[in-house]
Design a protein around this motif. Structure first.
Motif, PDB file in Angstrom:
ATOM      1  N   TRP A   1       0.828  -1.202   0.000  1.00  0.00           N
ATOM      2  CA  TRP A   1       0.000   0.000   0.000  1.00  0.00           C
ATOM      3  C   TRP A   1       0.865   1.255   0.000  1.00  0.00           C
ATOM      4  CZ3 TRP A   1      -0.232   3.670   3.940  1.00  0.00           C
ATOM      5  CH2 TRP A   1      -1.178   4.681   3.750  1.00  0.00           C
TER       6      TRP A   1
ATOM      7  N   GLU B   1       0.989   4.088  -2.986  1.00  0.00           N
ATOM      8  CA  GLU B   1       0.683   5.492  -2.706  1.00  0.00           C
ATOM      9  C   GLU B   1       1.874   6.383  -3.054  1.00  0.00           C
ATOM     10  OE1 GLU B   1      -2.176   7.034  -1.678  1.00  0.00           O
ATOM     11  OE2 GLU B   1      -3.077   5.069  -2.086  1.00  0.00           O
TER      12      GLU B   1
ATOM     13  N   GLU C   1       2.303   9.402  -6.404  1.00  0.00           N
ATOM     14  CA  GLU C   1       2.698  10.802  -6.295  1.00  0.00           C
ATOM     15  C   GLU C   1       3.698  11.194  -7.377  1.00  0.00           C
ATOM     16  OE1 GLU C   1       4.187  11.324  -2.399  1.00  0.00           O
ATOM     17  OE2 GLU C   1       2.247  10.983  -1.442  1.00  0.00           O
TER      18      GLU C   1
END
Length: 100
Positions: A91, A95, A99
């Motif tokens: 996870w 994430e 970005e």
């Protein structure tokens, strides 16, 4: 106990004698033909990079360590922690990669 030691001694003396047979065993002649092997296309892993693998490994280690400490040690605690750590590592990497 003496019988076991005697048996092991006989086996130790028998193995080198068995290995030195004195003559060469008849070996089959080498094959000269070629065999055409089918080319197999291996599946690709689309999202696994070196950083992703490092995040999964760090999550696995930290999760197993924390699970073992928090669930009073043992295999089950380490396994639960490792699964949770890999999930959190995956996870976090997804994430972080989103970005960039």
């Amino acid at each position: 106990m003496p019988r076991l030691l005697l048996l092991l001694a006989f086996l130790a003396f028998a193995l080198p004698a068995h290995a030195q047979t004195g003559g060469q065993a008849a070996s089959p002649a080498p094959r000269t033909g070629t065999i055409a092997l089918p080319q197999v296309q291996l599946p690709t892993v689309p999202d696994l990079t070196a950083g992703h693998a490092a995040a999964l490994g760090a999550g696995l280690f930290a999760g197993a360590l924390a699970g073992s400490a928090l669930i009073q040690g043992g295999f089950i605690g380490a396994a639960i922690g490792a699964i949770a750590g890999v999930t959190v590592g995956n996870w976090a990497w997804k994430e972080h990669a989103a970005e960039d």
